[in-house]
Design a protein around this motif. Structure first.
Motif, PDB file in Angstrom:
ATOM      1  N   LEU A  35       0.848  -1.179   0.000  1.00  0.00           N
ATOM      2  CA  LEU A  35       0.000   0.000   0.000  1.00  0.00           C
ATOM      3  C   LEU A  35       0.889   1.237   0.000  1.00  0.00           C
ATOM      4  O   LEU A  35       1.760   1.376   0.869  1.00  0.00           O
ATOM      5  CB  LEU A  35      -0.914   0.016   1.230  1.00  0.00           C
ATOM      6  CG  LEU A  35      -1.869   1.198   1.337  1.00  0.00           C
ATOM      7  CD1 LEU A  35      -2.890   1.175   0.200  1.00  0.00           C
ATOM      8  CD2 LEU A  35      -2.583   1.190   2.681  1.00  0.00           C
ATOM      9  N   LEU A  36       0.693   2.096  -0.982  1.00  0.00           N
ATOM     10  CA  LEU A  36       1.388   3.376  -1.026  1.00  0.00           C
ATOM     11  C   LEU A  36       0.417   4.432  -0.515  1.00  0.00           C
ATOM     12  O   LEU A  36      -0.633   4.670  -1.129  1.00  0.00           O
ATOM     13  CB  LEU A  36       1.831   3.710  -2.450  1.00  0.00           C
ATOM     14  CG  LEU A  36       2.334   5.136  -2.692  1.00  0.00           C
ATOM     15  CD1 LEU A  36       3.530   5.456  -1.809  1.00  0.00           C
ATOM     16  CD2 LEU A  36       2.664   5.334  -4.160  1.00  0.00           C
ATOM     17  N   ALA A  37       0.762   5.031   0.617  1.00  0.00           N
ATOM     18  CA  ALA A  37      -0.037   6.126   1.183  1.00  0.00           C
ATOM     19  C   ALA A  37       0.733   7.417   0.936  1.00  0.00           C
ATOM     20  O   ALA A  37       1.805   7.621   1.505  1.00  0.00           O
ATOM     21  CB  ALA A  37      -0.252   5.911   2.678  1.00  0.00           C
ATOM     22  N   VAL A  81       4.519   6.871   2.002  1.00  0.00           N
ATOM     23  CA  VAL A  81       4.696   5.892   3.076  1.00  0.00           C
ATOM     24  C   VAL A  81       4.225   4.551   2.525  1.00  0.00           C
ATOM     25  O   VAL A  81       3.147   4.455   1.948  1.00  0.00           O
ATOM     26  CB  VAL A  81       3.886   6.265   4.341  1.00  0.00           C
ATOM     27  CG1 VAL A  81       4.047   5.202   5.421  1.00  0.00           C
ATOM     28  CG2 VAL A  81       4.312   7.627   4.872  1.00  0.00           C
ATOM     29  N   TYR A  82       5.054   3.528   2.690  1.00  0.00           N
ATOM     30  CA  TYR A  82       4.742   2.202   2.172  1.00  0.00           C
ATOM     31  C   TYR A  82       4.307   1.302   3.322  1.00  0.00           C
ATOM     32  O   TYR A  82       4.896   1.336   4.403  1.00  0.00           O
ATOM     33  CB  TYR A  82       5.966   1.605   1.470  1.00  0.00           C
ATOM     34  CG  TYR A  82       6.418   2.443   0.310  1.00  0.00           C
ATOM     35  CD1 TYR A  82       5.863   2.274  -0.956  1.00  0.00           C
ATOM     36  CD2 TYR A  82       7.380   3.434   0.470  1.00  0.00           C
ATOM     37  CE1 TYR A  82       6.260   3.050  -2.024  1.00  0.00           C
ATOM     38  CE2 TYR A  82       7.784   4.226  -0.598  1.00  0.00           C
ATOM     39  CZ  TYR A  82       7.217   4.029  -1.837  1.00  0.00           C
ATOM     40  OH  TYR A  82       7.605   4.811  -2.895  1.00  0.00           O
ATOM     41  N   VAL A 108       4.275  -3.758   8.297  1.00  0.00           N
ATOM     42  CA  VAL A 108       5.465  -2.903   8.293  1.00  0.00           C
ATOM     43  C   VAL A 108       5.142  -1.654   7.486  1.00  0.00           C
ATOM     44  O   VAL A 108       4.688  -1.737   6.344  1.00  0.00           O
ATOM     45  CB  VAL A 108       6.685  -3.627   7.680  1.00  0.00           C
ATOM     46  CG1 VAL A 108       7.889  -2.692   7.616  1.00  0.00           C
ATOM     47  CG2 VAL A 108       7.020  -4.881   8.472  1.00  0.00           C
ATOM     48  N   CYS A 109       5.373  -0.503   8.091  1.00  0.00           N
ATOM     49  CA  CYS A 109       5.231   0.785   7.411  1.00  0.00           C
ATOM     50  C   CYS A 109       6.628   1.378   7.280  1.00  0.00           C
ATOM     51  O   CYS A 109       7.429   1.288   8.222  1.00  0.00           O
ATOM     52  CB  CYS A 109       4.363   1.740   8.225  1.00  0.00           C
ATOM     53  SG  CYS A 109       2.670   1.162   8.467  1.00  0.00           S
ATOM     54  N   SER A 110       6.924   1.970   6.120  1.00  0.00           N
ATOM     55  CA  SER A 110       8.264   2.527   5.949  1.00  0.00           C
ATOM     56  C   SER A 110       8.270   3.738   5.036  1.00  0.00           C
ATOM     57  O   SER A 110       7.381   3.916   4.209  1.00  0.00           O
ATOM     58  CB  SER A 110       9.223   1.461   5.414  1.00  0.00           C
ATOM     59  OG  SER A 110       8.887   1.105   4.091  1.00  0.00           O
ATOM     60  N   MET A 116      11.168   3.046   9.676  1.00  0.00           N
ATOM     61  CA  MET A 116      10.086   2.059   9.653  1.00  0.00           C
ATOM     62  C   MET A 116       9.471   1.847  11.027  1.00  0.00           C
ATOM     63  O   MET A 116      10.077   2.137  12.049  1.00  0.00           O
ATOM     64  CB  MET A 116      10.601   0.734   9.089  1.00  0.00           C
ATOM     65  CG  MET A 116      11.795   0.173   9.815  1.00  0.00           C
ATOM     66  SD  MET A 116      12.668  -1.127   8.928  1.00  0.00           S
ATOM     67  CE  MET A 116      11.399  -2.256   8.547  1.00  0.00           C
ATOM     68  N   GLY A 117       8.247   1.343  10.986  1.00  0.00           N
ATOM     69  CA  GLY A 117       7.528   0.976  12.199  1.00  0.00           C
ATOM     70  C   GLY A 117       6.798  -0.324  11.945  1.00  0.00           C
ATOM     71  O   GLY A 117       6.416  -0.625  10.812  1.00  0.00           O
ATOM     72  N   GLU A 118       6.631  -1.114  12.979  1.00  0.00           N
ATOM     73  CA  GLU A 118       5.970  -2.417  12.857  1.00  0.00           C
ATOM     74  C   GLU A 118       4.778  -2.485  13.797  1.00  0.00           C
ATOM     75  O   GLU A 118       4.807  -1.933  14.892  1.00  0.00           O
ATOM     76  CB  GLU A 118       6.940  -3.566  13.196  1.00  0.00           C
ATOM     77  CG  GLU A 118       8.163  -3.635  12.312  1.00  0.00           C
ATOM     78  CD  GLU A 118       9.321  -2.783  12.795  1.00  0.00           C
ATOM     79  OE1 GLU A 118       9.277  -2.277  13.941  1.00  0.00           O
ATOM     80  OE2 GLU A 118      10.278  -2.597  12.035  1.00  0.00           O
ATOM     81  N   LEU A 119       3.752  -3.194  13.325  1.00  0.00           N
ATOM     82  CA  LEU A 119       2.532  -3.407  14.099  1.00  0.00           C
ATOM     83  C   LEU A 119       2.106  -4.857  13.968  1.00  0.00           C
ATOM     84  O   LEU A 119       2.464  -5.525  13.000  1.00  0.00           O
ATOM     85  CB  LEU A 119       1.390  -2.543  13.543  1.00  0.00           C
ATOM     86  CG  LEU A 119       1.580  -1.046  13.477  1.00  0.00           C
ATOM     87  CD1 LEU A 119       0.520  -0.425  12.579  1.00  0.00           C
ATOM     88  CD2 LEU A 119       1.495  -0.474  14.869  1.00  0.00           C
ATOM     89  N   SER A 120       1.277  -5.298  14.857  1.00  0.00           N
ATOM     90  CA  SER A 120       0.650  -6.607  14.724  1.00  0.00           C
ATOM     91  C   SER A 120      -0.306  -6.577  13.536  1.00  0.00           C
ATOM     92  O   SER A 120      -0.987  -5.578  13.301  1.00  0.00           O
ATOM     93  CB  SER A 120      -0.136  -6.952  15.994  1.00  0.00           C
ATOM     94  OG  SER A 120      -1.012  -8.037  15.754  1.00  0.00           O
TER      95      SER A 120
END
Length: 149
Positions: A41-43, A53-54, A63-65, A110-114
């Protein structure tokens, strides 16, 4: 404690949910699914200068980066990397990394989430990561000023 959903998110499901959500401010972002081996997803974050933001989903995590700048553009890379590790507390909930894009190494935030987190938490992560990317650029300028002294 953050609530979780029962079924893990997929990239298309996140896009659809964000497209329909009242939590997203009008004009805040444009969302597009980039198809590939695994969809991404490209935001495009309009409130942050159209910052891309990917977001990807794999297994148990989202994963967002944000790609920052090529490593080759950074003077004294080893010293800058140590500086980033010490500055980590200034960009909360995000981690610095180096990733290869094409044939070039690029700094990444980057950031990570469940993968079973709530949509609200995903949106908070997108906003936080965008803000932290701006702060990371400021850190780079701080490093340049400190290094020149």
């Amino acid at each position: 404690m953050d609530a979780v959903i029962e079924t893990a998110w997929t990239v298309p499901a996140i896009k659809a949910a964000l497209d329909e959500s009242a939590l997203v401010r009008e004009g805040e972002m444009t969302l597009r699914v980039l198809e590939g081996a695994d969809p991404v997803l490209l935001a495009t974050m309009h409130e942050y200068g159209d910052l891309p933001v990917y977001l990807s989903v794999g297994g148990a995590q989202i994963v967002c980066s944000v790609l920052l700048w090529p490593v080759a553009e950074q003077a004294d890379t080893a010293r800058f990397n140590a500086f980033l590790l010490k500055a980590q507390r200034l960009v909360p909930l995000s981690n610095f990394a180096i990733t290869t894009v094409g044939d070039q190494d690029v700094y990444e935030l980057m950031g990570e989430l469940s993968s079973k987190t709530t949509l609200q938490t995903i949106l908070i992560e997108l906003r936080t990561l965008a803000e932290n990317a701006i702060d990371a650029t400021d850190l780079r300028e701080t490093f340049g000023t400190e290094a020149a002294a």
